[in-house]
Design an enzyme around this catalytic site. Structure first.
Site, short mmCIF file in Angstrom:
data_model
loop_
_atom_site.label_atom_id
_atom_site.label_comp_id
_atom_site.label_asym_id
_atom_site.label_seq_id
_atom_site.Cartn_x
_atom_site.Cartn_y
_atom_site.Cartn_z
N ARG A 96 20.76 -57.20 65.93
CA ARG A 96 19.87 -56.22 66.57
C ARG A 96 18.78 -56.91 67.38
O ARG A 96 18.50 -56.55 68.53
CB ARG A 96 19.26 -55.31 65.51
CG ARG A 96 18.48 -54.12 66.10
CD ARG A 96 17.87 -53.27 64.99
NE ARG A 96 18.87 -52.88 64.01
CZ ARG A 96 19.72 -51.85 64.16
NH1 ARG A 96 19.67 -51.13 65.27
NH2 ARG A 96 20.60 -51.56 63.22
N ARG A 144 21.61 -46.81 69.80
CA ARG A 144 21.15 -47.98 69.08
C ARG A 144 19.77 -47.69 68.52
O ARG A 144 18.89 -47.19 69.22
CB ARG A 144 21.05 -49.22 70.00
CG ARG A 144 22.39 -49.71 70.54
CD ARG A 144 23.17 -50.42 69.47
NE ARG A 144 22.47 -51.59 68.95
CZ ARG A 144 22.81 -52.23 67.83
NH1 ARG A 144 23.83 -51.80 67.11
NH2 ARG A 144 22.13 -53.28 67.43
N LEU A 165 16.24 -48.73 67.64
CA LEU A 165 15.37 -49.78 68.17
C LEU A 165 14.39 -50.24 67.10
O LEU A 165 13.87 -49.44 66.33
CB LEU A 165 14.61 -49.27 69.39
CG LEU A 165 15.49 -48.91 70.59
CD1 LEU A 165 14.66 -48.23 71.68
CD2 LEU A 165 16.18 -50.15 71.14
N ASN A 215 12.08 -40.28 72.72
CA ASN A 215 13.47 -39.85 72.53
C ASN A 215 13.46 -38.34 72.33
O ASN A 215 12.45 -37.75 71.97
CB ASN A 215 14.10 -40.54 71.32
CG ASN A 215 15.60 -40.36 71.27
OD1 ASN A 215 16.24 -40.08 72.29
ND2 ASN A 215 16.19 -40.50 70.09
N HIS A 255 15.53 -35.30 70.30
CA HIS A 255 16.49 -35.03 69.23
C HIS A 255 16.85 -33.55 69.26
O HIS A 255 15.97 -32.69 69.40
CB HIS A 255 15.90 -35.40 67.86
CG HIS A 255 16.85 -35.20 66.73
ND1 HIS A 255 17.86 -36.10 66.45
CD2 HIS A 255 16.97 -34.20 65.83
CE1 HIS A 255 18.55 -35.66 65.41
NE2 HIS A 255 18.04 -34.51 65.01
N ASP A 291 14.20 -52.45 58.54
CA ASP A 291 13.47 -53.33 57.63
C ASP A 291 13.40 -54.73 58.22
O ASP A 291 13.81 -54.96 59.37
CB ASP A 291 14.10 -53.33 56.24
CG ASP A 291 15.54 -53.83 56.25
OD1 ASP A 291 15.96 -54.49 57.24
OD2 ASP A 291 16.27 -53.56 55.26
#
Length: 556
Positions: free
Chosen positions: A62, A88, A90, A103, A105, A141
């Site tokens: 990533r 993806r 981010l 974004n 949704h 994480d």
């Protein structure tokens, strides 16, 4: 100018919509995708928008992929990042290096945050879903693994509700959310950012939008204020939810489909919520609703017994009197020919004497706040006279705004609730109006508010004599009112009447025409650069003239 880096994984329809509309002057500076065959690439190229492709190579983690994306965008000066189906998640590697990232949704977060928001909404059986534009925050994480509960959990910028209908499937709902939700909400959010109206507090997880200010309640003086947006209480957004009450036979013309929708929150007496007492009669048409609404709004103006006859939303006649029957007789006699097939509105319970007069000629609808049993017996003799009971009027109007749909939007304004008294009138001529003329001016002005502009109204006492409506020149409206009074009125004429004008007279010619008709007093707003010439013309004809200081246009 706000420059946008758009990142999409497929068609990028939201990005293309933003590129086409340029909300707030924003422009899409580059479109990036991680899919070499994404249709958005050709669509962007057709619009002259530069494109970049950054596929995720085998073995690329990533962080490495996001660094490659950053390298691809390094030569573009951008102020905002907009995601659209960019598949993806981010991380901070990208988000910390770039401007605010948005974004959209396809649900009203936090409801249905997953990959199948449309299906989840349908499975849940909800009747409303929508979309959410939010700030993208890191949902990974330290090892780059996705933390599912933190995906789409960034602070919300704006939302748009979308109804779910019986029979919807994922495909139909997905299209509706896109076109009715995302195509509204995403450009709105971009415009706010372009105008510098958005503050994002990442530590608190909050978004503040200075341009999205709620309307506050009326102040102590009864004047509506807004919470700092400078728009006198007009809301920043209009979210209107109406339920279809009935499908109508057709619209204004037989080739147009139509329906009537109901606002369940309206407490004011209205024709939409009225009971049609003679259920066997045919239902109201589109034009019936429109005309009946105009008639009802007119007779709400008066405390005394009042009656009005409306044709094509214009008053054919209006009057107040000691009894409802007398008021109706005086209103009808203004223009009984034009009243044929019209709408009758009353502001008192309809009695038998008034009903007998109403059925004496063809009418489409009668609207009143109640009927005596004897009146209903008379009215029900006419098979297709629709009898509407709107109930008690109440003390205050509950509908604050009126709307007019435009292609691509709508106009919204406060209702014209102005009400003048004799004390509000400024006499500007040498000739003083009599007390009776002053009272007639007030009646004429309150009636004229409901006449299409340019509008002229002749009145005698508290009844109309002639109405000139919807003309493109004010002097023609005077001539029309004079013609109506001379040729159509029964038992009355313009001699000695009062003339009301919904806007100022730009030239003395309107006064000259009024003098020919026998007008002896005039009420008008004033405010023309030629006021002195108009006042001089009135003085020459021995007319009294008073200014209201406010206009009363009605274009719809």
């Amino acid at each position: 100018m706000t420059r946008i880096a758009g990142m999409a994984g497929n068609r990028g329809r939201n990005l293309l919509n933003i590129a086409d509309r340029q909300p707030g002057g924003a422009e899409v500076a580059v479109v990036l995708t991680n899919a070499e065959d994404a249709p958005v690439l050709d669509a962007a190229a057709d619009r002259g928008i530069p494109t970049e492709v950054v596929p995720q190579a085998d073995g690329m983690d990533r962080q490495a992929h996001e660094e490659a994306v950053l390298d691809a965008l390094a030569d573009y000066d951008v102020d905002l990042v907009c995601l659209d189906g960019y598949m993806r998640i981010l991380s901070a590697t990208f988000l910390d290096a770039m401007p605010t990232t948005l974004n959209v949704h396809p649900s009203l977060l936090p409801a249905f945050p997953g990959m199948d928001a449309w299906g989840d909404a349908l499975d849940a059986g909800v009747s409303v879903t929508g979309c959410t534009v939010h700030v993208v925050t890191d949902a990974t994480d330290d090892d780059g693994a996705v933390i599912e509960e933190e995906v789409d959990a960034g602070p919300i910028v704006t939302q748009e509700p979308v109804p779910i209908y019986e029979g919807d499937d994922e495909a139909t709902l997905k299209e509706r959310v896109l076109y009715e939700g995302e195509f509204r909400a995403y450009p709105r959010a971009v415009e706010w950012f372009a105008e510098g109206a958005v503050t994002v507090d990442f530590e608190r997880g909050e978004v503040t939008v200075d341009a999205d200010v709620a309307t506050v309640t009326d102040d102590a003086d009864g004047a509506a204020d807004s919470a700092g947006d400078g728009h006198d209480g007009l809301p920043t957004r209009r979210l209107v939810s109406n339920d279809r009450l009935d499908t109508l036979r057709y619209g204004e013309n037989p080739h147009q489909d139509a329906a009537v929708y109901a606002d369940r929150t309206c407490d004011e007496a209205s024709v939409v919520h009225a009971d049609q007492l003679n259920e066997g009669a045919k239902a109201l048409s589109y034009n019936n609703y429109n005309d009946a609404d105009g008639a009802l709004n007119l007779i709400k103006e008066f405390d005394e017994p009042a009656a009005a006859v409306i044709k094509h939303t214009n008053p054919a006649g209006c009057a107040t009197a000691d009894t409802l029957a007398d008021a109706y007789e005086n209103a009808l006699s203004t223009d009984p020919m034009s009243a044929f097939g019209g709408i009758v509105a009353l502001n008192r319970e309809c009695d038998a004497a008034t009903a007998e007069q109403i059925v004496d000629s063809f009418k489409e609808v009668v609207v009143a706040p109640g009927y005596t049993d004897d009146a209903l017996d008379v009215l029900f003799e006419k098979d297709n006279l629709r009898v509407l009971d709107v109930g008690e009027f109440g003390d205050e109007p509950s509908e604050r705004f009126t709307e007019k749909s435009l292609v691509g939007g709508r106009l919204v304004q406060e209702r014209d609730l102005q009400s003048v008294t004799v004390d509000d009138l400024e006499v500007v001529t040498e000739c003083e109006p009599t007390d009776e003329e002053l009272e007639t001016m007030v009646f004429a002005w309150q009636t004229l508010k409901h006449v299409k502009s340019n509008g002229i109204l002749f009145a005698d006492g508290t009844e109309t004599v002639g109405v000139g409506m919807g003309q493109v020149s004010r002097v023609d409206a005077v001539r029309l009112a004079a013609m109506k009074a001379d040729e159509h009125a029964e038992g009355k004429d313009a001699e000695g009447a009062v003339m009301a004008s919904d806007a100022f007279f730009p030239f003395p010619d309107g006064i000259e025409e009024a003098a020919k008709a026998g007008i002896e007093a005039v009420v008008q707003p004033g405010g023309s650069v030629n006021d002195e010439d108009v006042i001089e013309a009135a003085d020459e004809h021995g007319m009294a003239m008073a200014f209201t200081g406010q206009r009363s246009f009605k274009h719809d």
